[in-house]
Design a protein around this motif. Structure first.
Motif, short mmCIF file in Angstrom:
data_model
loop_
_atom_site.label_atom_id
_atom_site.label_comp_id
_atom_site.label_asym_id
_atom_site.label_seq_id
_atom_site.Cartn_x
_atom_site.Cartn_y
_atom_site.Cartn_z
N VAL A 150 39.58 39.26 41.48
CA VAL A 150 40.80 40.06 41.26
C VAL A 150 40.46 41.53 41.11
O VAL A 150 41.10 42.41 41.71
N THR A 151 39.42 41.84 40.32
CA THR A 151 39.15 43.24 39.97
C THR A 151 38.25 43.95 40.97
O THR A 151 38.31 45.17 41.09
N GLY A 152 37.40 43.23 41.68
CA GLY A 152 36.52 43.87 42.65
C GLY A 152 35.14 44.14 42.09
O GLY A 152 34.88 44.07 40.90
N GLU A 199 52.44 38.05 49.76
CA GLU A 199 51.06 37.59 49.82
C GLU A 199 50.94 36.12 49.41
O GLU A 199 50.06 35.41 49.91
N PRO A 205 48.71 43.71 45.66
CA PRO A 205 47.77 42.61 45.88
C PRO A 205 47.57 42.27 47.34
O PRO A 205 48.45 42.46 48.18
N THR A 206 46.38 41.78 47.64
CA THR A 206 46.10 41.15 48.92
C THR A 206 46.27 39.65 48.77
O THR A 206 46.46 39.14 47.66
N ASN A 229 43.64 38.46 46.43
CA ASN A 229 43.95 38.77 45.03
C ASN A 229 44.92 37.75 44.43
O ASN A 229 44.74 37.28 43.31
N PRO A 270 47.38 42.58 40.15
CA PRO A 270 47.23 43.77 41.01
C PRO A 270 48.58 44.33 41.42
O PRO A 270 49.50 43.59 41.77
N TRP A 320 54.01 40.82 46.07
CA TRP A 320 53.38 39.62 45.52
C TRP A 320 53.88 38.37 46.24
O TRP A 320 53.10 37.52 46.66
N ALA A 359 43.17 34.46 43.90
CA ALA A 359 42.23 34.54 42.78
C ALA A 359 42.98 34.54 41.45
O ALA A 359 42.53 33.90 40.48
N TYR A 360 44.11 35.26 41.38
CA TYR A 360 44.86 35.29 40.13
C TYR A 360 45.43 33.92 39.81
O TYR A 360 45.46 33.48 38.65
N GLN A 407 36.76 34.15 39.40
CA GLN A 407 38.10 34.53 39.82
C GLN A 407 38.50 35.91 39.27
O GLN A 407 39.15 36.70 39.97
#
Length: 321
Positions: free
Chosen positions: A284-286, A110, A175-176, A179, A172, A107, A182-183, A280
């Motif tokens: 996060v979820t896709g 990223e 996470p990317t 992600n 996530p 985390w 977005a979070y 958003q």
């Protein structure tokens, strides 16, 4: 051999600290430290005042030595040596701890990448957003608190919990950069001064029926996303429209669908709270939920995106939800 380990000729069935050091390669001061903190209790002293250890001291010391070589904390080793925890339990707990450390490190990596790969003014904006998140688990808890505040107070507990679980994605695990951003944006929306409450009972009709209908519609829409079945997609839309029709005291007619379409298209304006939140959450979820995630945390984002798309005729992407 005539050592105390083999025959106990020095002090009976006991062994001295020098013998343990020789057999394990550990410094005497290290063994003394393990004794002082209770990992390797001595069983007495020689006439000359030297420490003596029981015959099982060597295998105990080797176990301590090997666990320390793996970086196992002293406290965890102490629990094993005291019989409070098995070696298997120690391994499981240590593995869980390492997984959590990796999650936190990923985390943070990223977050730093998100701040690195952008121009100066945007970096300052992102810094403010991501600093507000702090720990991702704390941010998740604040999102949950937002929904407890936003939902009608008299909504049945199980129904409210189902909505909250579906509306709040978990941070996530891997996470990317996208992600993480977005979070952060999702958290910023839900904690901003202009955050919105959901319609309250004095404003609309049967809110319990409304939310139950939305959950049913989203469940069908999620199945349709996974399977690609057009019949499920159409059935999900019918449930979705009927929920909105009932809450306003309307019938599901072509005229009502036209008004609902116009309403959802207006909701795609940049300042729309609903648009900002679900955009958003969707990021996060896709786009397509896993089959096993049909009722998991944050599972409402993709189905709601699909239903918004069907009604408003918009592409199913995070940028246009």
């Amino acid at each position: 051999m005539t050592s105390a380990i083999q025959g106990g000729t020095q002090g009976g069935n006991t062994v001295g600290i020098g013998e343990l050091a020789t057999r394990t390669g550990l410094p005497v001061k290290t063994i003394r430290y393990y004794s002082d903190i209770g990992l390797l209790p001595e069983c007495g002293r020689s006439p000359g005042g030297h420490r003596r250890y029981a015959a099982d001291a060597l295998p105990r010391l080797r176990l301590i030595q090997r666990l320390r070589a793996l970086g196992t904390p002293i406290a965890a080793i102490a629990a094993v040596m005291a019989g409070e925890r098995s070696l298997a339990e120690l391994v499981t707990r240590e593995l869980d701890a390492i997984q959590e450390q990796l999650r936190e490190a990923t985390w943070r990596r990223e977050v730093l990448r998100a701040l690195d790969d952008c121009p100066g003014p945007e970096r300052l904006r992102r810094l403010a957003v991501l600093a507000g998140v702090g720990s991702p688990d704390d941010a998740h808890d604040r999102l949950v608190r937002y929904w407890h505040w936003a939902l009608p107070a008299d909504l049945p507990h199980r129904l409210a919990q189902a909505v909250i679980d579906g509306a709040v994605p978990a941070p996530p695990a891997a996470p990317t950069t996208a992600n993480v951003l977005a979070y952060g944006e999702l958290h910023a929306v839900a904690t901003a001064e202009d955050r919105r409450r959901q319609p309250q009972p004095h404003q609309v009709g049967d809110v319990a029926s409304f939310y139950a209908g939305l959950l049913d519609a989203c469940g069908l829409a999620g199945e349709a996303l996974v399977s690609g079945c057009p019949d499920l997609r159409a059935e999900a839309l019918d449930h979705f429209v009927r929920a909105y029709a009932r809450i306003g005291g309307h019938d599901d007619t072509p005229a009502f669908r036209a008004r609902l379409r116009a309403r959802f298209r207006r909701g795609t304006r940049a300042g729309s709270f609903s648009l900002r939140y679900w955009r958003q959450a969707f990021a996060v979820t896709g786009e397509t939920p896993r089959p096993s995630a049909a009722s998991g945390r944050g599972h409402l984002a993709a189905p709601l995106a699909a239903l918004h798309h069907q009604i408003a005729g918009l592409p199913l992407t995070a940028d246009t939800l």
